[in-house]
Design an enzyme around this catalytic site. Sequence first.
Site, PDB file in Angstrom:
ATOM      1  N   PRO A 158      42.306  49.051  44.457  1.00 20.43           N
ATOM      2  CA  PRO A 158      41.058  48.282  44.483  1.00 20.43           C
ATOM      3  C   PRO A 158      41.066  47.242  43.358  1.00 20.43           C
ATOM      4  O   PRO A 158      41.114  47.607  42.181  1.00 20.43           O
ATOM      5  CB  PRO A 158      39.979  49.340  44.269  1.00 20.43           C
ATOM      6  N   ASP A 204      43.527  46.983  38.424  1.00 22.95           N
ATOM      7  CA  ASP A 204      43.424  48.101  39.361  1.00 22.95           C
ATOM      8  C   ASP A 204      42.271  48.993  38.901  1.00 22.95           C
ATOM      9  O   ASP A 204      42.370  49.671  37.880  1.00 22.95           O
ATOM     10  CB  ASP A 204      44.759  48.879  39.350  1.00 22.95           C
ATOM     11  N   HIS A 205      41.174  48.961  39.651  1.00 22.66           N
ATOM     12  CA  HIS A 205      39.966  49.642  39.194  1.00 22.66           C
ATOM     13  C   HIS A 205      40.106  51.164  39.213  1.00 22.66           C
ATOM     14  O   HIS A 205      39.264  51.883  38.697  1.00 22.66           O
ATOM     15  CB  HIS A 205      38.773  49.205  40.046  1.00 22.66           C
ATOM     16  N   ARG A 206      41.190  51.666  39.824  1.00 21.67           N
ATOM     17  CA  ARG A 206      41.402  53.113  39.756  1.00 21.67           C
ATOM     18  C   ARG A 206      41.730  53.525  38.328  1.00 21.67           C
ATOM     19  O   ARG A 206      41.432  54.630  37.893  1.00 21.67           O
ATOM     20  CB  ARG A 206      42.570  53.523  40.666  1.00 21.67           C
TER      21      ARG A 206
END
Lengths: 509, 379
Positions: free
Chosen positions: A302, A478-480
């Site tokens: 994401p 990467d929002h993870r």
Amino acid sequence: MSRIKEFTLPDLGEGLTEGEILTWLVKVGDTIELNQPIVEVETAKAAVEIPAKWGGVVTRIFHEAGTTVEVGAPIISIDTDPGAGPVPSAESLAAVEVAPEEGSVEPGMIGGPAPGGRTAVLVGYGPKTATAKRRPRIGTPPAPATAAPATPPPAAAAAAPAPVTQPTPASSRPPAAAPPAPTQPTPVTPAQPAAAPAQPAARPAGPVLAKPPVRKLARDLGIDLTMIAGTGPLGSITRDDVQQAAATASAPAETTVTESIVTQQAPATAAVFDASREQRIPIKGVRKLTAENMVASAFTAPHVTEFLTVDVTRTMKSLERLKSRPEFRDVRISPLLFVAKAVLLAVRRHPMVNSTWSAATNEIVVKDYVNLGIAAATQRGLIVPNIKDAGRLTLRELADALTALVQTAKSGKTPPSDMSGGTFSITNVGVFGIDTGTPILPPGEAAILAFGAVRPTPWVHKGKIKIRQVTTLGLSFDHRIVDGELGSKFLRDVGGFLEDPEAALLSWT
Amino acid sequence: MANGESPVGADAPAGGFVQLLTPDGERIDSVTTADGVTYSVDFTDGEYRELYQDLVTVRRLDAEATALQRQGELGIWASLLGQEAAQVGSGRALRPQDMAFPTYREHGVLYTRGIDPIMPFGLFRGVDQGGWDANKYKFNGYTIVIGSQTLHATGYAMGVTMDGKTGTPDGEAVIAYFGDGATSQGEVNESFVWAGVFHAPMVFFCQNNQYAISEPLERQTRIPLYRRAAGFGFPGVRIDGNDVLASYAVTRAALDQARNGQGPTLIEAYTYRMGAHTSSDDPTRYRIASEVESWKVKDPISRLKAFLTKQQLADDTYFAEVDESARKLALDLRERVLAMPDPQPVTMFDHVYPNGSPELDQQRAQFAAYEASFEGSTH
């Protein structure tokens, strides 16, 4: 057995179906020795040199460099006994021995018997059409799709074990090539009456009988199995039935669409929108890889992108001062050097942005080293070579590495090892005069920085509006792994360095 | 034998290794490890030349196999390029009664056992299953599964003890080959446990070629591999795997320990895989050219050639003869590989049970009938 032998592209690595000819190392007329390297071929697995299978004189090269060739297709022919006088003309040779363009002829047969009496069937994997592989059964009524061949198809001869007396290619070829096209056992032949669309009524009542692969094929082709009459045992639906249904279903539909377009367009301008005005570019090489990487990354990580506009006037001045120093006299340096340094120092303060999401192991892998990727536009397309362990380099070493990386990339000589293992990347869209962008993460990296153009811009400086050198940074992450707070702090630090590199160096290091 | 530090050769990794022939072809008379074990060789001039011939021949045959794969005549090939010395030295150290358990890369060991080099080619060409008579050749089948052969070897070695064939200078010993990557496998560690506990007449010969396909050694271990043996209670020693003399000397000593009932030894032959893992692999994707270059100067053949030249044990005429003889062997191998007959499909039932079974016979008959139902069938 002919003295002209054709070499077909083998399966070079366990299950490959094609390879791209990179470079021919020989040309027509060259005398070559057994095992002499003749061509470089790149497959999905590796780029390899192929050694000549026979010594002799090269009589024909079938594909130019840059062509993608299917496994089993001939690539070169060699006169293995050039001392024995003139060779028959090219036309007669093609007629007698090759005919590779005829789709029904198995390419593997063309070489004739190999040394030792082994029938030279296709190396590696078989031909693609299922019908070519299937041997006709004795005493079974022929299925509708394969009805009518008066002579056994060529595949039967190829699949049979080598007879005691091996027929020469010259004697075996004419019968195989002789039958006219309609009698070839093609699975889908609209002209055949048996291929008429199956009526729902023809299907016996009860559950549909079909093997799982056939069901999958039907699903893939959008065919409703309940609408097909099966021709297999116990009325089961075969692969051929499905393909036939698909062929008859799609053929009329396409015609209708085309006609309707033509009727609508024709009266107006008579403009043509067909293949004559379209260019078809094979998807392969760097383009293919780029596409795969982008899709893999865009749909698994994401992405979040943040922007920061910063006054880089001090960076530009530092750059000028640096250029006049003796240590940097002989190297080309650009603002990218400072951006790279800013990233490397900011990573040290926020190591989490230099990490990988490893779904396989359920871990976030935080790296102690920075392999700094620099996106480069080359003639072959986008590549992102990286500078290994860039965090350990001095500024001068970093400048040298950047210059070398760009030059190697532009000359198209970047080795694969330079393109793997990247941990953080920079894309310098500013060189195209662009302000910023929302870059897609290279697979396996948690963040990528877009560096926009540096422009003289009105800017509030010390309480007054001044013309300052300003740029915009765009950071995708990467929002993870990286939350908004961390991403913001990191971007703020990169910007802070560029606003005042000397102060940042003094306070951070 | 050394569990601590080994003597340091000029180009040795940290911790050292046993080296009797330097990359420049200088002979080191003998090496004594920290544990006081001394290794040396005492070869005649002719024996030195024979070792050279072995190395050259093994490399030439391997090159021919690689070419055959590229020409579509073999499905796959696992090249031994760079590891000739480790294999030839240890293979020549075996006595006729000793049993070897190879991986799929031990073409050099196979050759030194006096076996026709064509034997494994049916496997790589896909015309047989690679099932030869292991007892006849004292050479087990090529094992594709990583590390499993170490368990088979250990079981075999325990059997040798039970048969009362150890404990004398003429006893039997067993050698198991494996790579650095296999040391991370459970089977290898289990075989260390069993061999150690049961004092099996074993030599574990690890060719550390630095890569498990693409995985570098630093992801296999934090300590030199030979030191793993200490945890299992038997000696470990590292040798220069590109030195055929060290490979011979240390393997011979370890085999003698084993046959005399002194238990197992782990030998780590520190070497480098100069080629790809197999013909399906592209090593340029995971290792850098400068690393490969640094190993070229440690080539096992050139150092022995330098030694033979300096000692005036051989001249250019001899070297040319060796090359020519290897070339002829390679051509002969090529022709025989190309002449290998394709198997009949029904032969797949032949090697399931030694004497067949009713159910299998029925399946064979059904399959034969099915095959015969096609036009052009010879059944």
